[in-house]
Design a protein around this motif. Structure first.
Motif, mmCIF file in Angstrom:
data_model
loop_
_atom_site.group_PDB
_atom_site.id
_atom_site.type_symbol
_atom_site.label_atom_id
_atom_site.label_comp_id
_atom_site.label_asym_id
_atom_site.label_seq_id
_atom_site.Cartn_x
_atom_site.Cartn_y
_atom_site.Cartn_z
ATOM 1 N N ALA A 31 3.409 6.405 -8.629
ATOM 2 C CA ALA A 31 3.211 5.004 -9.004
ATOM 3 C C ALA A 31 1.964 4.371 -8.392
ATOM 4 O O ALA A 31 1.258 3.634 -9.082
ATOM 5 C CB ALA A 31 4.457 4.193 -8.646
ATOM 6 N N PRO A 32 1.650 4.605 -7.099
ATOM 7 C CA PRO A 32 0.440 3.978 -6.556
ATOM 8 C C PRO A 32 -0.831 4.382 -7.281
ATOM 9 O O PRO A 32 -1.722 3.548 -7.509
ATOM 10 C CB PRO A 32 0.421 4.454 -5.098
ATOM 11 N N LEU A 33 -0.956 5.665 -7.644
ATOM 12 C CA LEU A 33 -2.148 6.091 -8.379
ATOM 13 C C LEU A 33 -2.204 5.440 -9.749
ATOM 14 O O LEU A 33 -3.266 4.990 -10.205
ATOM 15 C CB LEU A 33 -2.159 7.616 -8.505
ATOM 16 N N ALA A 34 -1.057 5.372 -10.418
ATOM 17 C CA ALA A 34 -1.023 4.743 -11.735
ATOM 18 C C ALA A 34 -1.371 3.262 -11.642
ATOM 19 O O ALA A 34 -2.142 2.731 -12.451
ATOM 20 C CB ALA A 34 0.371 4.920 -12.360
ATOM 21 N N SER A 35 -0.821 2.566 -10.647
ATOM 22 C CA SER A 35 -1.111 1.137 -10.506
ATOM 23 C C SER A 35 -2.563 0.904 -10.138
ATOM 24 O O SER A 35 -3.189 -0.062 -10.597
ATOM 25 C CB SER A 35 -0.192 0.514 -9.453
ATOM 26 N N ALA A 36 -3.128 1.799 -9.310
ATOM 27 C CA ALA A 36 -4.540 1.655 -8.950
ATOM 28 C C ALA A 36 -5.438 1.821 -10.172
ATOM 29 O O ALA A 36 -6.417 1.081 -10.346
ATOM 30 C CB ALA A 36 -4.910 2.688 -7.884
ATOM 31 N N LEU A 37 -5.105 2.785 -11.019
ATOM 32 C CA LEU A 37 -5.888 2.980 -12.240
ATOM 33 C C LEU A 37 -5.770 1.779 -13.175
ATOM 34 O O LEU A 37 -6.756 1.349 -13.781
ATOM 35 C CB LEU A 37 -5.433 4.260 -12.951
ATOM 36 N N ILE A 38 -4.561 1.228 -13.290
ATOM 37 C CA ILE A 38 -4.372 0.054 -14.140
ATOM 38 C C ILE A 38 -5.198 -1.119 -13.613
ATOM 39 O O ILE A 38 -5.893 -1.803 -14.379
ATOM 40 C CB ILE A 38 -2.882 -0.324 -14.203
ATOM 41 N N GLU A 39 -5.138 -1.361 -12.298
ATOM 42 C CA GLU A 39 -5.908 -2.456 -11.717
ATOM 43 C C GLU A 39 -7.410 -2.228 -11.877
ATOM 44 O O GLU A 39 -8.158 -3.162 -12.137
ATOM 45 C CB GLU A 39 -5.573 -2.605 -10.238
ATOM 46 N N ARG A 40 -7.822 -0.975 -11.715
ATOM 47 C CA ARG A 40 -9.257 -0.672 -11.802
ATOM 48 C C ARG A 40 -9.763 -0.849 -13.225
ATOM 49 O O ARG A 40 -10.853 -1.389 -13.451
ATOM 50 C CB ARG A 40 -9.516 0.778 -11.339
ATOM 51 N N ILE A 41 -8.970 -0.396 -14.219
ATOM 52 C CA ILE A 41 -9.420 -0.424 -15.610
ATOM 53 C C ILE A 41 -9.213 -1.804 -16.237
ATOM 54 O O ILE A 41 -10.116 -2.345 -16.872
ATOM 55 C CB ILE A 41 -8.674 0.648 -16.433
ATOM 56 N N VAL A 42 -8.036 -2.365 -16.043
ATOM 57 C CA VAL A 42 -7.702 -3.629 -16.719
ATOM 58 C C VAL A 42 -8.236 -4.833 -15.951
ATOM 59 O O VAL A 42 -8.868 -5.724 -16.524
ATOM 60 C CB VAL A 42 -6.183 -3.755 -16.915
ATOM 61 N N ASP A 43 -7.997 -4.860 -14.641
ATOM 62 C CA ASP A 43 -8.392 -6.018 -13.840
ATOM 63 C C ASP A 43 -9.751 -5.859 -13.175
ATOM 64 O O ASP A 43 -10.253 -6.800 -12.564
ATOM 65 C CB ASP A 43 -7.341 -6.283 -12.755
ATOM 66 N N ARG A 44 -10.310 -4.631 -13.247
ATOM 67 C CA ARG A 44 -11.599 -4.331 -12.607
ATOM 68 C C ARG A 44 -11.578 -4.661 -11.118
ATOM 69 O O ARG A 44 -12.524 -5.203 -10.568
ATOM 70 C CB ARG A 44 -12.738 -5.087 -13.306
ATOM 71 N N ARG A 45 -10.483 -4.318 -10.506
ATOM 72 C CA ARG A 45 -10.314 -4.566 -9.076
ATOM 73 C C ARG A 45 -10.791 -3.370 -8.279
ATOM 74 O O ARG A 45 -10.414 -2.232 -8.562
ATOM 75 C CB ARG A 45 -8.836 -4.842 -8.759
ATOM 76 N N ARG A 46 -11.608 -3.617 -7.265
ATOM 77 C CA ARG A 46 -12.076 -2.540 -6.399
ATOM 78 C C ARG A 46 -10.983 -2.161 -5.398
ATOM 79 O O ARG A 46 -10.279 -3.028 -4.876
ATOM 80 C CB ARG A 46 -13.333 -2.970 -5.639
ATOM 81 N N LEU A 47 -10.865 -0.881 -5.155
ATOM 82 C CA LEU A 47 -9.854 -0.389 -4.222
ATOM 83 C C LEU A 47 -10.480 -0.242 -2.840
ATOM 84 O O LEU A 47 -11.528 0.370 -2.687
ATOM 85 C CB LEU A 47 -9.301 0.952 -4.706
ATOM 86 N N SER A 48 -9.819 -0.812 -1.835
ATOM 87 C CA SER A 48 -10.374 -0.793 -0.480
ATOM 88 C C SER A 48 -10.232 0.592 0.139
ATOM 89 O O SER A 48 -9.398 1.403 -0.265
ATOM 90 C CB SER A 48 -9.648 -1.824 0.385
ATOM 91 N N ARG A 49 -11.052 0.829 1.170
ATOM 92 C CA ARG A 49 -10.956 2.094 1.898
ATOM 93 C C ARG A 49 -9.607 2.206 2.594
ATOM 94 O O ARG A 49 -9.045 3.296 2.710
ATOM 95 C CB ARG A 49 -12.082 2.187 2.921
ATOM 96 N N ARG A 50 -9.092 1.077 3.051
ATOM 97 C CA ARG A 50 -7.783 1.098 3.704
ATOM 98 C C ARG A 50 -6.714 1.550 2.719
ATOM 99 O O ARG A 50 -5.859 2.369 3.060
ATOM 100 C CB ARG A 50 -7.422 -0.287 4.239
ATOM 101 N N TRP A 51 -6.747 1.011 1.486
ATOM 102 C CA TRP A 51 -5.750 1.419 0.498
ATOM 103 C C TRP A 51 -5.870 2.908 0.204
ATOM 104 O O TRP A 51 -4.868 3.613 0.128
ATOM 105 C CB TRP A 51 -5.923 0.635 -0.806
ATOM 106 N N MET A 52 -7.101 3.398 0.054
ATOM 107 C CA MET A 52 -7.282 4.817 -0.256
ATOM 108 C C MET A 52 -6.778 5.698 0.878
ATOM 109 O O MET A 52 -6.154 6.743 0.648
ATOM 110 C CB MET A 52 -8.756 5.100 -0.572
ATOM 111 N N ALA A 53 -7.031 5.270 2.133
ATOM 112 C CA ALA A 53 -6.537 6.045 3.275
ATOM 113 C C ALA A 53 -5.015 6.024 3.323
ATOM 114 O O ALA A 53 -4.363 7.062 3.518
ATOM 115 C CB ALA A 53 -7.120 5.494 4.572
ATOM 116 N N GLY A 54 -4.439 4.829 3.122
ATOM 117 C CA GLY A 54 -2.982 4.724 3.135
ATOM 118 C C GLY A 54 -2.345 5.507 2.010
ATOM 119 O O GLY A 54 -1.335 6.189 2.204
#
Length: 329
Positions: free
Chosen positions: A115-138
């Motif tokens: 789910a986190p990968l899917a939600s990150a892709l949705i936010e990145r594609i639809v909302d154009r939200r950048r993913l933080s380094r902290r989120w990627m590490a977590g």
């Protein structure tokens, strides 16, 4: 600078409280697989339809007044409500069937872990939200932990079922991935409604109420075993009232305060809780690899919940908000 209309009540404040709410919800969700084992004669479709269907309808009933007050905003964003409702309806059917085919631990790990990968892709594609380094590490720690839990389950059951078990596991994993995607979809839809000014209670009530309505035919077609005994009925009521209704009220509270990618990553606590309950209650054996995976999941939660000075957030409804500015002043 003028504040967009409808955002004052649901401003992204109280991040700590939002994180805590999602974590408590994840603990409640982690009990569902174990609870389902107490009604083995009830099929996964019936369990899923009862849990999410009844829980969703109850959310809509409790949020009735809030939904009524927000009906104009909800009608304006009906596509988001429909997408979220469809995600709510599909998720439990895929999730509980995945657990039935691949096992409680594997089904939960794959569903929640993806789910986190899917939600990150949705936010990145639809909302154009950048993913933080902290989120990627977590997310990396959490996903590594869930993979280790999954591997531990595979090692522990390697000499178990017969020849058909391989196909069942593959199908179960595939359904788990579908569950992860649908989970991310309805979480994104609810979060989008909230950030667009819809109160969290109305957003969650409308999305889950619609999903519950979609699940009613499934419950009518498959739910006879649920009323065959008090034990089965008790399991169904527990699933609807505690993990689904209470859990998703808390999840909605959290979604109003943290990004959806963070919320879904925090929910990686669920498979760890599910694994512990499977060991303590169901009697499953968890190898050392699985316990190491739980440690990584806890480390993931530590990374994501540590205080941060960065609070910038891009609104997904900037265009809508700007068109409503005149009504807010």
């Amino acid at each position: 600078m003028t504040r967009p209309a409808g955002r004052t009540a649901e401003a992204p404040t109280g991040t700590g409280a939002g994180v805590l709410a999602v974590l408590v919800a994840s603990v409640l969700w982690g009990t569902t697989g174990t609870a389902a084992t107490f009604a083995p004669q009830v099929g996964p479709l019936a369990i899923g339809a009862a849990a999410m269907g009844l829980g969703g309808l109850l959310q809509a009933a409790v949020a009735g007044r809030s939904i009524g007050r927000a009906r104009t905003d909800l009608r304006a964003r009906w596509r988001t409500v429909v997408v979220g409702g469809a995600g709510v309806a599909l998720y439990p059917l895929a999730f509980y069937t995945s657990m039935r085919l691949a096992g409680v631990a594997v089904g939960t790990v794959v569903s929640i872990g993806s789910a986190p990968l899917a939600s990150a892709l949705i936010e990145r594609i639809v909302d154009r939200r950048r993913l933080s380094r902290r989120w990627m590490a977590g997310a990396a720690l959490g996903l590594a932990g869930t993979v280790m839990l999954c591997a531990a389950k595979a090692v522990g059951s390697g000499s178990g079922p017969g020849a058909g078990s391989g196909v069942r596991t593959v199908v179960g994993v595939g359904l788990g991935l579908l569950a992860g995607v649908t989970y991310a979809v309805y979480a994104w839809a609810a979060h989008r409604l909230i950030t667009c000014g819809v109160p969290s209670r109305a957003a969650m009530g409308s999305v889950f109420g619609l999903g519950g309505l979609m699940l009613v035919p499934v419950l009518l077609a498959t739910g006879a075993p649920l009323v065959a005994s008090w034990a089965n009925a008790g399991v169904g009521l527990y699933m609807a009232l505690v993990p689904m209704f209470t859990g998703y009220v808390l999840f909605g509270f959290g979604l109003a305060r943290v990004p959806v990618s963070t919320a879904t990553t925090l929910s990686l606590l669920e498979p760890a809780v599910a694994a512990v309950f499977a060991v303590l209650v169901v009697g499953e054996h968890l190898p050392a690899l699985g316990w190491a995976g739980i440690v990584l999941v806890i480390a993931c939660l530590g990374v994501l919940t540590a205080p941060s000075t960065h609070s910038g957030r891009r609104s997904a409804c900037a265009g809508v908000a700007s068109s409503r500015t005149s009504t807010a002043t």
